[in-house]
Design a protein around this motif. Structure first.
Motif, short mmCIF file in Angstrom:
data_model
loop_
_atom_site.label_atom_id
_atom_site.label_comp_id
_atom_site.label_asym_id
_atom_site.label_seq_id
_atom_site.Cartn_x
_atom_site.Cartn_y
_atom_site.Cartn_z
N THR A 1 0.81 -1.21 0.00
CA THR A 1 0.00 0.00 0.00
C THR A 1 0.85 1.26 0.00
O THR A 1 1.96 1.28 0.53
CB THR A 1 -0.94 0.02 1.22
N THR A 2 0.28 2.32 -0.58
CA THR A 2 0.94 3.63 -0.53
C THR A 2 0.73 4.29 0.82
O THR A 2 1.44 5.25 1.13
CB THR A 2 0.35 4.57 -1.60
N THR A 3 -0.22 3.85 1.61
CA THR A 3 -0.81 4.56 2.73
C THR A 3 -1.47 5.84 2.18
O THR A 3 -1.53 6.05 0.97
CB THR A 3 0.18 4.87 3.87
N ALA A 4 -1.95 6.70 3.07
CA ALA A 4 -2.70 7.88 2.64
C ALA A 4 -1.80 8.89 1.93
O ALA A 4 -0.77 9.30 2.47
CB ALA A 4 -3.38 8.54 3.84
N VAL A 5 -2.19 9.27 0.73
CA VAL A 5 -1.46 10.27 -0.07
C VAL A 5 -2.29 11.54 -0.08
O VAL A 5 -3.49 11.51 -0.41
CB VAL A 5 -1.26 9.76 -1.51
N PRO A 6 -1.71 12.69 0.28
CA PRO A 6 -2.51 13.92 0.31
C PRO A 6 -2.97 14.34 -1.07
O PRO A 6 -2.24 14.22 -2.05
CB PRO A 6 -1.54 14.94 0.92
N TYR A 7 -4.21 14.84 -1.13
CA TYR A 7 -4.73 15.39 -2.38
C TYR A 7 -5.77 16.44 -2.02
O TYR A 7 -6.82 16.12 -1.44
CB TYR A 7 -5.36 14.31 -3.26
N GLY A 8 -5.50 17.70 -2.35
CA GLY A 8 -6.37 18.78 -1.95
C GLY A 8 -6.48 18.83 -0.44
O GLY A 8 -5.47 18.80 0.27
N THR A 9 -7.72 18.87 0.07
CA THR A 9 -7.92 18.84 1.52
C THR A 9 -8.22 17.43 2.01
O THR A 9 -8.55 17.24 3.18
CB THR A 9 -9.09 19.76 1.91
N GLY A 10 -8.09 16.44 1.13
CA GLY A 10 -8.35 15.05 1.50
C GLY A 10 -7.15 14.17 1.22
O GLY A 10 -6.00 14.61 1.25
N ALA A 11 -7.43 12.90 0.91
CA ALA A 11 -6.35 11.94 0.67
C ALA A 11 -6.90 10.77 -0.13
O ALA A 11 -8.11 10.55 -0.20
CB ALA A 11 -5.76 11.46 1.98
N PHE A 12 -5.97 10.01 -0.71
CA PHE A 12 -6.33 8.76 -1.35
C PHE A 12 -5.26 7.73 -1.03
O PHE A 12 -4.14 8.08 -0.62
CB PHE A 12 -6.50 8.93 -2.88
N GLU A 13 -5.60 6.48 -1.20
CA GLU A 13 -4.67 5.38 -0.93
C GLU A 13 -4.81 4.35 -2.05
O GLU A 13 -5.91 4.08 -2.52
CB GLU A 13 -4.98 4.73 0.41
N ILE A 14 -3.68 3.81 -2.47
CA ILE A 14 -3.68 2.78 -3.51
C ILE A 14 -3.03 1.53 -2.92
O ILE A 14 -1.95 1.60 -2.35
CB ILE A 14 -2.91 3.22 -4.76
N GLU A 15 -3.70 0.39 -3.08
CA GLU A 15 -3.19 -0.87 -2.53
C GLU A 15 -3.22 -1.97 -3.58
O GLU A 15 -4.23 -2.17 -4.26
CB GLU A 15 -4.02 -1.30 -1.32
N PHE A 16 -2.09 -2.67 -3.70
CA PHE A 16 -2.05 -3.92 -4.45
C PHE A 16 -2.55 -5.02 -3.51
O PHE A 16 -1.88 -5.35 -2.54
CB PHE A 16 -0.63 -4.24 -4.90
N ASP A 17 -3.70 -5.55 -3.80
CA ASP A 17 -4.29 -6.61 -2.99
C ASP A 17 -3.90 -7.95 -3.64
O ASP A 17 -4.43 -8.31 -4.69
CB ASP A 17 -5.81 -6.45 -2.96
N PHE A 18 -3.00 -8.67 -2.98
CA PHE A 18 -2.53 -9.94 -3.52
C PHE A 18 -3.31 -11.14 -2.97
O PHE A 18 -2.88 -12.28 -3.12
CB PHE A 18 -1.04 -10.11 -3.26
N ILE A 19 -4.44 -10.86 -2.32
CA ILE A 19 -5.36 -11.92 -1.91
C ILE A 19 -6.51 -12.01 -2.93
O ILE A 19 -6.79 -13.08 -3.47
CB ILE A 19 -5.90 -11.68 -0.49
N GLU A 20 -7.15 -10.88 -3.21
CA GLU A 20 -8.22 -10.86 -4.20
C GLU A 20 -7.72 -10.40 -5.58
O GLU A 20 -8.49 -10.38 -6.54
CB GLU A 20 -9.36 -9.98 -3.72
N HIS A 21 -6.46 -10.00 -5.64
CA HIS A 21 -5.80 -9.64 -6.90
C HIS A 21 -6.51 -8.49 -7.61
O HIS A 21 -6.99 -8.59 -8.73
CB HIS A 21 -5.64 -10.87 -7.79
N GLN A 22 -6.53 -7.40 -6.88
CA GLN A 22 -7.06 -6.15 -7.38
C GLN A 22 -6.17 -5.00 -6.95
O GLN A 22 -5.58 -5.05 -5.85
CB GLN A 22 -8.48 -5.89 -6.87
N LEU A 23 -6.11 -3.98 -7.77
CA LEU A 23 -5.54 -2.70 -7.36
C LEU A 23 -6.72 -1.86 -6.90
O LEU A 23 -7.65 -1.61 -7.66
CB LEU A 23 -4.82 -2.02 -8.52
#
Length: 314
Positions: free
Chosen positions: A61-83
């Motif tokens: 995971t990237t953990t929380a990435v700041p964007y504007g006044t909020g945040a987003f997170e991107i995770e490679f899920d290697f159990i269900e195989h989804q980004l």
């Protein structure tokens, strides 16, 4: 999936490098795309710590990435195989982790970000590899074996766990245990507190100034790399390398100094096959750190610590 690739009964899985090279190389490019998204939005931290991933309970995971006044997170899920891309506003988009060209993964990921309102421009070519095919033109890397990706994540889980234990014995400046997508390795770095000579650079398709920032302070670094050896390798190096570093006696007996890579290496399979894997790996990290710290005269009385020092107060 080839039965030679795994030992389902052990905590330390078997994953032969030769059995998943195509998937590994494709996944490497995918992680670079996501890593560059984080790079585009996160403020600079010393040694590029803001661009790394972290081992999570499902993948990377990237953990929380700041964007504007909020945040987003991107995770490679290697159990269900989804980004998975999550935003602090509650929106989610997914990209399937399945056999597909890097060009398609790049397009799908950037489209998902756009749908979430996350405007992103990245330097869309990979670093630290040769040749550096632009992501949008890369149709050569298109493999994804979900079982192999899952085993790689399990390797990272074990390596991270032991590296966190090793990290806890240091009171000085020390990095998190984090995943660098440039070289595709899990790393933890200790610092003496002193400066270092300018790094000469030389990594393929990577500006020398990048390495100069990464190695701007005297350090001892250890980690795990899914290359080298039959099943990957643990490593440890010092910058600048003190005199006699490569001749320092380290443990276990199977560890050796590689002149080619200018670092100590320990094959992953040595740890996996050990009767006491954690102790075997910790001995490698501790003795190679001794080689760096003693060889360069670090103030170990100030920097080293006992993580159990407060146990009497619990």
């Amino acid at each position: 999936m080839n039965e030679r690739m795994m030992d389902a009964g052990g905590a330390w899985p078997r994953l032969r490098v030769d059995d998943w090279t195509d998937t590994k190389d494709t996944l490497h490019m995918w992680t670079q795309i996501v890593g560059k998204v984080r790079l585009a939005h996160a403020p600079l931290l010393n040694h590029w710590w803001q661009v790394t991933f972290y081992v999570s309970s499902r993948g990377l995971t990237t953990t929380a990435v700041p964007y504007g006044t909020g945040a987003f997170e991107i995770e490679f899920d290697f159990i269900e195989h989804q980004l998975r891309i999550h935003t602090s506003a509650g929106s989610v988009r997914t990209v399937a982790l399945e056999p597909k060209p890097v060009a398609q993964f790049h397009a799908e990921t950037m489209r998902a970000l756009g749908e979430l309102g996350i405007e992103t421009r990245i330097q869309a070519t990979p670093n630290e590899v040769e040749p550096a095919v632009p992501f949008a033109e890369d149709y050569g890397h298109a493999s994804y074996d979900p079982a192999a990706a899952h085993l790689f994540w399990r390797q990272l889980l074990q390596a991270r766990r032991v590296m966190e234990e090793f990290r806890s014995h240091f009171a000085g400046k020390v990095s998190p245990v984090h995943f660098f997508w440039g070289a595709m390795d899990l790393a933890c770095t200790r610092f003496s507190g002193r400066g270092a000579p300018a790094h000469p650079g030389g990594a393929p398709n990577c500006g020398d100034w990048v390495m100069a920032e990464g190695y701007s302070r005297e350090l001892s670094s250890c980690g795990f790399w899914p290359g080298g050896g039959e099943e990957g390798a643990f490593y440890s190096y010092a910058y600048p390398e003190p005199k006699g570093f490569g001749e320092y006696p380290v443990a276990p007996a199977e560890a050796f100094y590689s002149k080619e890579y200018a670092q100590f290496l320990l094959p992953y399979e040595v740890v996996r096959q050990s009767d006491a894997p954690d102790s075997t790996l910790l001995s490698f990290f501790r003795t190679t750190y001794d080689a760096a710290a003693d060889g360069a005269g670090w103030d170990r009385a100030m920097l080293d610590c006992d993580p159990g020092r407060l146990k009497d107060f619990e």
